[in-house]
Design a protein around this motif. Sequence first.
Motif, PDB file in Angstrom:
ATOM      1  N   LEU A 136     133.450  43.374  61.760  1.00 33.26           N
ATOM      2  CA  LEU A 136     132.915  43.600  60.263  1.00 33.26           C
ATOM      3  C   LEU A 136     131.227  42.284  61.425  1.00 33.26           C
ATOM      4  CD1 LEU A 136     136.237  42.614  58.070  1.00 33.26           C
ATOM      5  CD2 LEU A 136     134.237  44.746  58.362  1.00 33.26           C
ATOM      6  N   GLY A 137     131.497  42.147  61.741  1.00 29.07           N
ATOM      7  CA  GLY A 137     130.195  40.983  61.818  1.00 29.07           C
ATOM      8  C   GLY A 137     128.838  42.229  62.742  1.00 29.07           C
ATOM      9  N   ASN A 138     129.696  43.108  63.525  1.00 29.77           N
ATOM     10  CA  ASN A 138     128.900  43.779  63.864  1.00 29.77           C
ATOM     11  C   ASN A 138     128.038  43.726  64.788  1.00 29.77           C
ATOM     12  OD1 ASN A 138     128.137  47.029  63.606  1.00 29.77           O
ATOM     13  ND2 ASN A 138     126.513  46.314  61.754  1.00 29.77           N
ATOM     14  N   ARG A 139     127.881  42.503  65.540  1.00 31.48           N
ATOM     15  CA  ARG A 139     127.132  42.113  66.771  1.00 31.48           C
ATOM     16  C   ARG A 139     127.372  43.835  67.548  1.00 31.48           C
ATOM     17  NH1 ARG A 139     127.789  36.346  68.452  1.00 31.48           N
ATOM     18  NH2 ARG A 139     126.242  35.483  67.328  1.00 31.48           N
ATOM     19  N   ASN A 140     125.793  43.666  68.161  1.00 29.72           N
ATOM     20  CA  ASN A 140     126.173  45.007  69.159  1.00 29.72           C
ATOM     21  C   ASN A 140     126.458  45.911  68.916  1.00 29.72           C
ATOM     22  OD1 ASN A 140     124.610  42.963  70.758  1.00 29.72           O
ATOM     23  ND2 ASN A 140     126.434  42.364  71.818  1.00 29.72           N
ATOM     24  N   GLY A 141     126.392  46.425  67.401  1.00 34.46           N
ATOM     25  CA  GLY A 141     126.964  47.756  67.519  1.00 34.46           C
ATOM     26  C   GLY A 141     128.680  47.801  66.947  1.00 34.46           C
ATOM     27  N   ALA A 142     129.040  46.736  67.341  1.00 34.91           N
ATOM     28  CA  ALA A 142     130.892  46.354  66.834  1.00 34.91           C
ATOM     29  C   ALA A 142     131.383  47.199  66.223  1.00 34.91           C
ATOM     30  CB  ALA A 142     131.146  45.034  66.781  1.00 34.91           C
ATOM     31  N   PHE A 143     130.609  47.242  64.262  1.00 40.44           N
ATOM     32  CA  PHE A 143     131.483  47.863  64.050  1.00 40.44           C
ATOM     33  C   PHE A 143     131.311  49.536  64.248  1.00 40.44           C
ATOM     34  CE2 PHE A 143     132.480  50.086  59.726  1.00 40.44           C
ATOM     35  CZ  PHE A 143     133.653  49.539  59.099  1.00 40.44           C
ATOM     36  N   LYS A 144     130.380  50.385  63.970  1.00 34.44           N
ATOM     37  CA  LYS A 144     130.044  51.763  64.595  1.00 34.44           C
ATOM     38  C   LYS A 144     131.068  52.102  65.434  1.00 34.44           C
ATOM     39  CE  LYS A 144     127.075  55.367  65.181  1.00 34.44           C
ATOM     40  NZ  LYS A 144     125.947  55.946  65.308  1.00 34.44           N
ATOM     41  N   GLU A 145     130.743  51.418  67.195  1.00 38.52           N
ATOM     42  CA  GLU A 145     132.028  51.381  67.653  1.00 38.52           C
ATOM     43  C   GLU A 145     133.380  51.576  67.516  1.00 38.52           C
ATOM     44  OE1 GLU A 145     133.540  49.922  72.488  1.00 38.52           O
ATOM     45  OE2 GLU A 145     132.014  48.961  70.950  1.00 38.52           O
ATOM     46  N   PHE A 146     133.817  50.869  66.888  1.00 40.86           N
ATOM     47  CA  PHE A 146     134.587  50.789  65.550  1.00 40.86           C
ATOM     48  C   PHE A 146     135.186  51.932  65.591  1.00 40.86           C
ATOM     49  CE2 PHE A 146     137.628  49.760  62.076  1.00 40.86           C
ATOM     50  CZ  PHE A 146     138.875  48.713  62.343  1.00 40.86           C
ATOM     51  N   ALA A 147     134.713  51.957  63.685  1.00 44.35           N
ATOM     52  CA  ALA A 147     134.517  53.424  63.157  1.00 44.35           C
ATOM     53  C   ALA A 147     134.495  54.362  63.855  1.00 44.35           C
ATOM     54  CB  ALA A 147     133.544  53.217  61.965  1.00 44.35           C
ATOM     55  N   THR A 148     133.873  54.679  64.792  1.00 47.20           N
ATOM     56  CA  THR A 148     134.236  55.899  65.733  1.00 47.20           C
ATOM     57  C   THR A 148     135.409  56.105  65.982  1.00 47.20           C
ATOM     58  OG1 THR A 148     131.554  55.587  65.821  1.00 47.20           O
ATOM     59  CG2 THR A 148     133.136  57.175  67.987  1.00 47.20           C
ATOM     60  N   ALA A 149     135.986  55.097  66.624  1.00 49.81           N
ATOM     61  CA  ALA A 149     137.082  54.949  67.297  1.00 49.81           C
ATOM     62  C   ALA A 149     138.842  55.263  66.140  1.00 49.81           C
ATOM     63  CB  ALA A 149     137.366  53.729  68.167  1.00 49.81           C
ATOM     64  N   VAL A 150     138.150  54.964  65.073  1.00 45.36           N
ATOM     65  CA  VAL A 150     138.988  55.297  63.977  1.00 45.36           C
ATOM     66  C   VAL A 150     138.698  56.669  63.179  1.00 45.36           C
ATOM     67  CG1 VAL A 150     139.980  54.222  61.441  1.00 45.36           C
ATOM     68  CG2 VAL A 150     138.964  52.711  63.075  1.00 45.36           C
ATOM     69  N   LEU A 151     137.124  57.320  63.194  1.00 40.67           N
ATOM     70  CA  LEU A 151     137.256  58.310  63.143  1.00 40.67           C
ATOM     71  C   LEU A 151     137.336  59.263  63.167  1.00 40.67           C
ATOM     72  CD1 LEU A 151     134.218  57.023  59.785  1.00 40.67           C
ATOM     73  CD2 LEU A 151     136.796  57.239  59.748  1.00 40.67           C
TER      74      LEU A 151
END
Length: 175
Positions: A136-151
């Motif tokens: 959720l903190g999204n450092r270094n695009g962490a949330f987009k990486e997480f979302a890409t893995a989830v979706l």
Amino acid sequence: VAGATAQAQRKLDVDQGPDWTLADRAAYYSQNQGARIMPLTWFRALKQDNGQPFLTDNLDRYGYLKNHEDPTTILPVGFTVNKMDGLPDAIGLSCAACHTREIFVEGKPYRLDGGPAIADFQSFMWDIDRAVARALGNRNGAFKEFATAVLRTDPTPKQLATLRKEVNDWFVPYH
């Protein structure tokens, strides 16, 4: 020969009486008891502090045991997948996570079903909290990486916003 080698390296089941069958053991290790920690896709997408997938080492770092009874699962003994109509599959725990133990005698592992585990549930849950906070903190695009893995696709801005709200709604009361 490879199967025989794998069997020889496998843990030894302690005889727990004539009423405790292999089928009972398999069910005990993975039977859903209704617990829902978080959606399974989120759990699989989480990363450790070191960037490795959260499930690396089959959660052995917390003392959870490999589920030899189901070679198709990446989840340890006592970790379940809760399937409920209308809800995403969720990761959960059963009694076996905290009540299955492995001891070593003369270098051989013996599996005791129903015994007290040597597992660190508190650190496990703390690390889930940190992993979600990091995403959720999204450092270094962490949330987009997480979302890409989830979706399992490159998410649109709307998908990112929707997922972020869902994760945040889960996280805030938990944290």
